[in-house]
Design an enzyme around this catalytic site. Sequence first.
Site, PDB file in Angstrom:
ATOM      1  CB  THR A  52      23.432  39.042  27.574  1.00 18.55           C
ATOM      2  OG1 THR A  52      23.284  37.736  26.907  1.00 18.55           O
ATOM      3  CG2 THR A  52      23.984  38.546  29.058  1.00 18.55           C
TER       4      THR A  52
ATOM      5  CG  ASN B 265      16.667  29.903  24.269  1.00 17.07           C
ATOM      6  OD1 ASN B 265      15.989  29.917  25.393  1.00 17.07           O
ATOM      7  ND2 ASN B 265      17.802  29.386  24.251  1.00 17.07           N
TER       8      ASN B 265
ATOM      9  CD  GLN C 104      14.902  32.513  20.140  1.00 14.12           C
ATOM     10  OE1 GLN C 104      14.300  32.282  19.130  1.00 14.12           O
ATOM     11  NE2 GLN C 104      16.084  32.661  20.456  1.00 14.12           N
TER      12      GLN C 104
ATOM     13  CB  ALA D 135      19.132  44.287  16.714  1.00 16.00           C
ATOM     14  CG  HIS D 136      22.001  38.871  17.665  1.00 19.31           C
ATOM     15  ND1 HIS D 136      22.242  37.468  17.688  1.00 19.31           N
ATOM     16  CD2 HIS D 136      21.803  39.152  18.917  1.00 19.31           C
ATOM     17  CE1 HIS D 136      22.240  37.033  18.781  1.00 19.31           C
ATOM     18  NE2 HIS D 136      21.918  37.996  19.666  1.00 19.31           N
TER      19      HIS D 136
ATOM     20  CB  THR E 110      29.509  56.867  23.151  1.00 18.02           C
ATOM     21  OG1 THR E 110      30.299  57.809  24.039  1.00 18.02           O
ATOM     22  CG2 THR E 110      29.081  57.657  21.694  1.00 18.02           C
TER      23      THR E 110
ATOM     24  CB  CYS F  86      24.638  29.998  25.287  1.00 16.29           C
ATOM     25  SG  CYS F  86      23.661  31.152  24.427  1.00 16.29           S
TER      26      CYS F  86
HETATM   27  C1  PLP Z   1      19.692  34.895  22.407  1.00 16.20           C
HETATM   28  C2  PLP Z   1      19.080  34.879  23.398  1.00 16.20           C
HETATM   29  C3  PLP Z   1      19.417  35.902  24.741  1.00 16.20           C
HETATM   30  C4  PLP Z   1      20.910  36.364  24.463  1.00 16.20           C
HETATM   31  O1  PLP Z   1      20.863  37.510  23.766  1.00 16.20           O
HETATM   32  P1  PLP Z   1      22.300  38.259  23.343  1.00 16.20           P
HETATM   33  O2  PLP Z   1      21.836  39.316  22.330  1.00 16.20           O
HETATM   34  O3  PLP Z   1      23.035  37.107  22.754  1.00 16.20           O
HETATM   35  O4  PLP Z   1      22.908  38.620  24.458  1.00 16.20           O
HETATM   36  C5  PLP Z   1      18.631  35.979  25.824  1.00 16.20           C
HETATM   37  N1  PLP Z   1      17.276  35.317  25.751  1.00 16.20           N
HETATM   38  C6  PLP Z   1      16.902  34.445  24.866  1.00 16.20           C
HETATM   39  C7  PLP Z   1      15.570  33.878  24.988  1.00 16.20           C
HETATM   40  C8  PLP Z   1      17.849  34.326  23.528  1.00 16.20           C
HETATM   41  O5  PLP Z   1      17.269  33.377  22.682  1.00 16.20           O
END
Ligand code: PLP
Length: 387
Positions: free
Chosen positions: A72, A151, A179, A200-201, A237, A325
């Site tokens: 984001t 996504n 993605q 990263a997640h 930081t 979301c």
């Molecule tokens: C998950 C996602 C985001 C948001 O990423 P965050 O790390 O949750 O802020 C933005 N764009 C796409 C296509 C996503 O799948």
Amino acid sequence: MKRIYLDYAATTPCDPEVLKVMEPYFFEKFGNPSSLHVFGQEAKKGIEDAREYLASFIGADPSEIIFTSGGTESDNFAISGVAHALENKGRHIITSAIEHHAVSEPCKFLEKKGFKVTYVGVDKYGQVSPDKVKKAITDKTILISLMHANNEIGTIQPIAEIGKIARDKGITFHTDAVQTVGHIPVNVNELNVDLLSLAAHKFYGPKGVGALYVKRGTRIETFLRGGDQEKGRRASTHNTTGIVGLGKAVELCRAKMDEEASFQIKLRDRLIKEIPEKISEVYLNGPAQNRLPNNVNFSIKYIEGESILLNLDMLGIACSTGSACTSTSLEPSHVLLAIGLPHEIAHGSLRISMGRWTKEEDVDYLLESLPKIVDKLRAMSPLYDKK
Ligand SMILES: *Cc1c(COP(=O)(O)O)cnc(C)c1O
């Protein structure tokens, strides 16, 4: 009870290997990376190593990577940063109708501030046509932002082709690759992009850390003002542990990505073939081939996506109706509406997304459970009754 996670597009678990390399940075190497003593310098080394791994993974130079707090922030940074740096040149932005809210909301905000935004439509597979983008360009266009892969329905966009159009016209081009990084090959040079977002997640790293690739020479306004971290473009930081984890997640994906993708494609194609064999009146959303290896999205007629989800959850299976979301709102997904689905069908959609720890048995269990749930829900559905 068996618990099966099939919602990797919302977030992935952190790989234990990633956590292992992060740990020392919470304790021994906890220094502020801007400090000159050895505690700081050790932390700084961890960050700079991660920057190199990431840069080399996506074909960038380390100096072109800015670490952020996630997808984001990277998207907001790219859009508002370019809009504000170039507003004297023009105030027109082109994006698509199926972007993540992290892109579309900053665009809507800019509209309130007097920018003009064109939301290019997509075809029934969710594909953006390069020709439509080309036709939307005016002499006031300063930025084009299009996601690499969607996504919700997994559609992969012709980014390289659109990037070439943007470059020929001298327009800054951003892609949200949240993605795709770690799942399919992503190379900033092959894609012809000036800016690229990642988190990263979404590829087995920790939450709350991401990056924005900014091609050298791209004009972009500072996002967070304060200290001189990230050359003053993004103060605060550094999230040392997160950045080190992102670097390790990149290394693991570099080694495993091809093999994982081919296995997931096998599972994906099995779901795409077998779900319609077991359930009547289901429709695949997104293309059959040109889609993310781990993504399946179906509309199941006469029932609500939320009910399917809750019933699957009771059997220990975690899926999504589209995007996490929007799962708390009752509005159907803007992506499904944009590909032309009527409201009632858009409401009955189910996203299955797989990942590193998905097994063939998980798919077996889903294929066994889903038809029973659909039968049960349809039996209760007034819409199905009237048929
Ligand atoms: C998950 C996602 C985001 C948001 O990423 P965050 O790390 O949750 O802020 C933005 N764009 C796409 C296509 C996503 O799948």
